[in-house]
Design a protein around this motif. Structure first.
Motif, PDB file in Angstrom:
ATOM      1  N   SER A 159       0.829  -1.200   0.000  1.00  0.00           N
ATOM      2  CA  SER A 159       0.000   0.000   0.000  1.00  0.00           C
ATOM      3  C   SER A 159       0.867   1.254   0.000  1.00  0.00           C
ATOM      4  CB  SER A 159      -0.927   0.000   1.216  1.00  0.00           C
ATOM      5  OG  SER A 159      -1.683   1.188   1.284  1.00  0.00           O
ATOM      6  N   TYR A 160       1.937   1.251   0.777  1.00  0.00           N
ATOM      7  CA  TYR A 160       2.806   2.425   0.819  1.00  0.00           C
ATOM      8  C   TYR A 160       3.499   2.630  -0.520  1.00  0.00           C
ATOM      9  CZ  TYR A 160       5.862   6.024   2.631  1.00  0.00           C
ATOM     10  OH  TYR A 160       6.487   7.234   2.831  1.00  0.00           O
ATOM     11  N   LEU A 161       3.992   1.550  -1.104  1.00  0.00           N
ATOM     12  CA  LEU A 161       4.626   1.648  -2.426  1.00  0.00           C
ATOM     13  C   LEU A 161       3.621   2.135  -3.472  1.00  0.00           C
ATOM     14  CD1 LEU A 161       6.746  -1.642  -2.442  1.00  0.00           C
ATOM     15  CD2 LEU A 161       7.654   0.689  -2.372  1.00  0.00           C
ATOM     16  N   ALA A 162       2.378   1.650  -3.361  1.00  0.00           N
ATOM     17  CA  ALA A 162       1.359   2.036  -4.338  1.00  0.00           C
ATOM     18  C   ALA A 162       0.976   3.503  -4.197  1.00  0.00           C
ATOM     19  CB  ALA A 162       0.128   1.149  -4.187  1.00  0.00           C
ATOM     20  N   HIS A 163       0.867   3.979  -2.968  1.00  0.00           N
ATOM     21  CA  HIS A 163       0.546   5.390  -2.759  1.00  0.00           C
ATOM     22  C   HIS A 163       1.644   6.293  -3.323  1.00  0.00           C
ATOM     23  CE1 HIS A 163      -2.692   4.193   0.030  1.00  0.00           C
ATOM     24  NE2 HIS A 163      -3.125   5.434  -0.084  1.00  0.00           N
ATOM     25  N   HIS A 164       2.867   5.762  -3.368  1.00  0.00           N
ATOM     26  CA  HIS A 164       4.012   6.564  -3.836  1.00  0.00           C
ATOM     27  C   HIS A 164       4.684   5.907  -5.038  1.00  0.00           C
ATOM     28  CE1 HIS A 164       3.631   8.912  -0.129  1.00  0.00           C
ATOM     29  NE2 HIS A 164       3.459   7.757   0.491  1.00  0.00           N
ATOM     30  N   GLN A 165       3.888   5.297  -5.904  1.00  0.00           N
ATOM     31  CA  GLN A 165       4.445   4.566  -7.034  1.00  0.00           C
ATOM     32  C   GLN A 165       5.248   5.489  -7.952  1.00  0.00           C
ATOM     33  OE1 GLN A 165       1.315   3.373 -10.099  1.00  0.00           O
ATOM     34  NE2 GLN A 165       0.037   3.742  -8.309  1.00  0.00           N
ATOM     35  N   ASP A 166       6.237   4.900  -8.589  1.00  0.00           N
ATOM     36  CA  ASP A 166       7.178   5.590  -9.473  1.00  0.00           C
ATOM     37  C   ASP A 166       8.181   6.449  -8.701  1.00  0.00           C
ATOM     38  OD1 ASP A 166       6.104   4.480 -11.795  1.00  0.00           O
ATOM     39  OD2 ASP A 166       4.585   6.042 -11.935  1.00  0.00           O
ATOM     40  N   ARG A 167       8.093   6.431  -7.358  1.00  0.00           N
ATOM     41  CA  ARG A 167       9.124   7.081  -6.546  1.00  0.00           C
ATOM     42  C   ARG A 167       9.930   6.004  -5.835  1.00  0.00           C
ATOM     43  NH1 ARG A 167       9.808   9.177  -1.295  1.00  0.00           N
ATOM     44  NH2 ARG A 167       7.668   8.854  -0.585  1.00  0.00           N
ATOM     45  N   VAL A 168      11.234   6.161  -5.776  1.00  0.00           N
ATOM     46  CA  VAL A 168      12.082   5.193  -5.089  1.00  0.00           C
ATOM     47  C   VAL A 168      11.930   5.379  -3.582  1.00  0.00           C
ATOM     48  CG1 VAL A 168      14.434   4.355  -4.740  1.00  0.00           C
ATOM     49  CG2 VAL A 168      13.714   5.156  -7.000  1.00  0.00           C
ATOM     50  N   ILE A 169      11.595   4.291  -2.886  1.00  0.00           N
ATOM     51  CA  ILE A 169      11.390   4.320  -1.443  1.00  0.00           C
ATOM     52  C   ILE A 169      12.524   3.552  -0.774  1.00  0.00           C
ATOM     53  CG2 ILE A 169       9.805   3.830   0.443  1.00  0.00           C
ATOM     54  CD1 ILE A 169       8.656   5.736  -1.624  1.00  0.00           C
ATOM     55  N   SER A 170      13.240   4.199   0.117  1.00  0.00           N
ATOM     56  CA  SER A 170      14.359   3.537   0.790  1.00  0.00           C
ATOM     57  C   SER A 170      13.843   2.515   1.798  1.00  0.00           C
ATOM     58  CB  SER A 170      15.235   4.566   1.510  1.00  0.00           C
ATOM     59  OG  SER A 170      14.538   5.122   2.622  1.00  0.00           O
ATOM     60  N   ARG A 171      14.724   1.585   2.180  1.00  0.00           N
ATOM     61  CA  ARG A 171      14.349   0.614   3.197  1.00  0.00           C
ATOM     62  C   ARG A 171      14.034   1.301   4.515  1.00  0.00           C
ATOM     63  NH1 ARG A 171      18.347  -4.415   3.626  1.00  0.00           N
ATOM     64  NH2 ARG A 171      19.878  -2.753   3.887  1.00  0.00           N
ATOM     65  N   THR A 172      14.795   2.339   4.838  1.00  0.00           N
ATOM     66  CA  THR A 172      14.543   3.076   6.082  1.00  0.00           C
ATOM     67  C   THR A 172      13.155   3.685   6.087  1.00  0.00           C
ATOM     68  OG1 THR A 172      16.887   3.594   6.348  1.00  0.00           O
ATOM     69  CG2 THR A 172      15.319   4.984   7.535  1.00  0.00           C
ATOM     70  N   GLU A 173      12.750   4.276   4.968  1.00  0.00           N
ATOM     71  CA  GLU A 173      11.421   4.874   4.888  1.00  0.00           C
ATOM     72  C   GLU A 173      10.335   3.821   5.010  1.00  0.00           C
ATOM     73  OE1 GLU A 173       8.721   7.645   1.847  1.00  0.00           O
ATOM     74  OE2 GLU A 173      10.883   7.478   1.558  1.00  0.00           O
ATOM     75  N   LEU A 174      10.529   2.687   4.385  1.00  0.00           N
ATOM     76  CA  LEU A 174       9.545   1.609   4.510  1.00  0.00           C
ATOM     77  C   LEU A 174       9.428   1.140   5.955  1.00  0.00           C
ATOM     78  CD1 LEU A 174      10.302  -0.489   1.305  1.00  0.00           C
ATOM     79  CD2 LEU A 174       8.163   0.686   1.834  1.00  0.00           C
ATOM     80  N   VAL A 175      10.567   0.974   6.621  1.00  0.00           N
ATOM     81  CA  VAL A 175      10.540   0.564   8.025  1.00  0.00           C
ATOM     82  C   VAL A 175       9.748   1.561   8.852  1.00  0.00           C
ATOM     83  CG1 VAL A 175      11.967   0.321  10.099  1.00  0.00           C
ATOM     84  CG2 VAL A 175      12.657  -0.810   7.992  1.00  0.00           C
ATOM     85  N   GLU A 176       9.958   2.852   8.604  1.00  0.00           N
ATOM     86  CA  GLU A 176       9.304   3.896   9.385  1.00  0.00           C
ATOM     87  C   GLU A 176       7.803   3.954   9.159  1.00  0.00           C
ATOM     88  OE1 GLU A 176      12.915   7.175   9.766  1.00  0.00           O
ATOM     89  OE2 GLU A 176      11.477   7.305   8.112  1.00  0.00           O
ATOM     90  N   HIS A 177       7.345   3.461   8.006  1.00  0.00           N
ATOM     91  CA  HIS A 177       5.930   3.621   7.668  1.00  0.00           C
ATOM     92  C   HIS A 177       5.104   2.339   7.722  1.00  0.00           C
ATOM     93  CE1 HIS A 177       5.753   7.876   6.439  1.00  0.00           C
ATOM     94  NE2 HIS A 177       7.041   7.709   6.226  1.00  0.00           N
ATOM     95  N   ILE A 178       5.730   1.178   7.945  1.00  0.00           N
ATOM     96  CA  ILE A 178       4.933  -0.049   8.027  1.00  0.00           C
ATOM     97  C   ILE A 178       4.972  -0.685   9.417  1.00  0.00           C
ATOM     98  CG2 ILE A 178       5.302  -0.503   5.573  1.00  0.00           C
ATOM     99  CD1 ILE A 178       7.080  -2.858   6.366  1.00  0.00           C
ATOM    100  N   TYR A 179       5.832  -0.178  10.299  1.00  0.00           N
ATOM    101  CA  TYR A 179       5.903  -0.701  11.663  1.00  0.00           C
ATOM    102  C   TYR A 179       5.468   0.366  12.655  1.00  0.00           C
ATOM    103  CZ  TYR A 179       8.958  -4.357   9.724  1.00  0.00           C
ATOM    104  OH  TYR A 179       9.482  -5.380   8.990  1.00  0.00           O
TER     105      TYR A 179
END
Length: 225
Positions: A159-179
């Motif tokens: 869902s986070y990747l889809a909301h921000h598709q076509d933008r590169v999302i770092s692992r740190t950002e993913l960690v901050e937004h899914i946990y």
């Protein structure tokens, strides 16, 4: 997607937290204005539910301080039904939407979905990407109309990747937004979730950008290198 609930009524706080988790959010909670302000000031959230009648620091002050500090996440304020002046003060402080108590949880969830969609530039409850559909209303995933079973953490990531598709999302950002805040965070698990999702939705839908992170792409529209 990650949410913060700042509500001093413990029963309502727990109720909202459970509803948001069931809807696919990672949820943090605070029961007074000081803790709520600190959490919003130090953690990245995709959306916040903020009661205005809080102990220690009122909700309007919390919101004003967030906005003055440049915190631009969407904020849904909760107010008493007969306090129209609180709504005005909340909007003037930087609120994006409001609900009056008592309210239906489904309406709150719908308003939160709308806020997060608009913040990311989307207009509908279903986000599409080349045959991949993410139903933010039902926390479901489809490939060409066929349902795909995913775990709660996999859905949050997708869902986070889809909301921000076509933008590169770092692992740190993913960690901050899914946990949530209390989760034992480990960025290495991001690779595990990416691997699982690729098996379920196709290996060419989540692109690895070496040294930077991941990006959700339409495999048909991807340019040939």
């Amino acid at each position: 997607m990650r949410a913060l609930v700042v509500e001093d009524d413990p029963d309502l706080n727990r109720q909202l937290g459970r509803a948001l988790e069931d809807a696919g959010y990672a949820v943090d909670a605070a029961v007074d204005g000081e803790d709520g302000h600190f959490m919003g000031d130090t953690e990245p959230y995709d959306v916040v539910v903020l009661d205005l009648g809080l102990p220690k620091m009122d909700g309007v002050t919390v919101l004003e301080r967030w906005r003055q500090a440049g915190r631009d996440f969407p904020v849904l304020i909760l107010t008493a039904r007969d306090r129209w002046s609180e709504k005005v003060a909340g909007f003037d402080a930087g609120a994006d939407d409001y609900l009056t108590k008592p309210f239906h949880t489904e309406e709150l969830l719908a308003r939160m979905r709308a806020l997060t969609r608009r913040a990311a530039g989307h207009t509908t409850a279903t986000i599409e990407c080349g045959g991949l559909s993410i139903d933010t209303r039902g926390a479901r995933v489809f490939i060409d109309g066929a349902p795909v079973k995913v775990t709660s953490h996999e859905f949050r990531m997708l869902s986070y990747l889809a909301h921000h598709q076509d933008r590169v999302i770092s692992r740190t950002e993913l960690v901050e937004h899914i946990y949530d805040q209390d989760f034992d965070r480990d960025s290495n698990t991001i690779e595990v979730f990416v691997g699982r999702l690729r098996k379920k939705i196709g290996t060419d839908r989540i692109e690895t950008v070496r040294g930077l992170g991941y990006r959700l792409v339409d495999p048909v529209a991807r340019p040939v290198s």
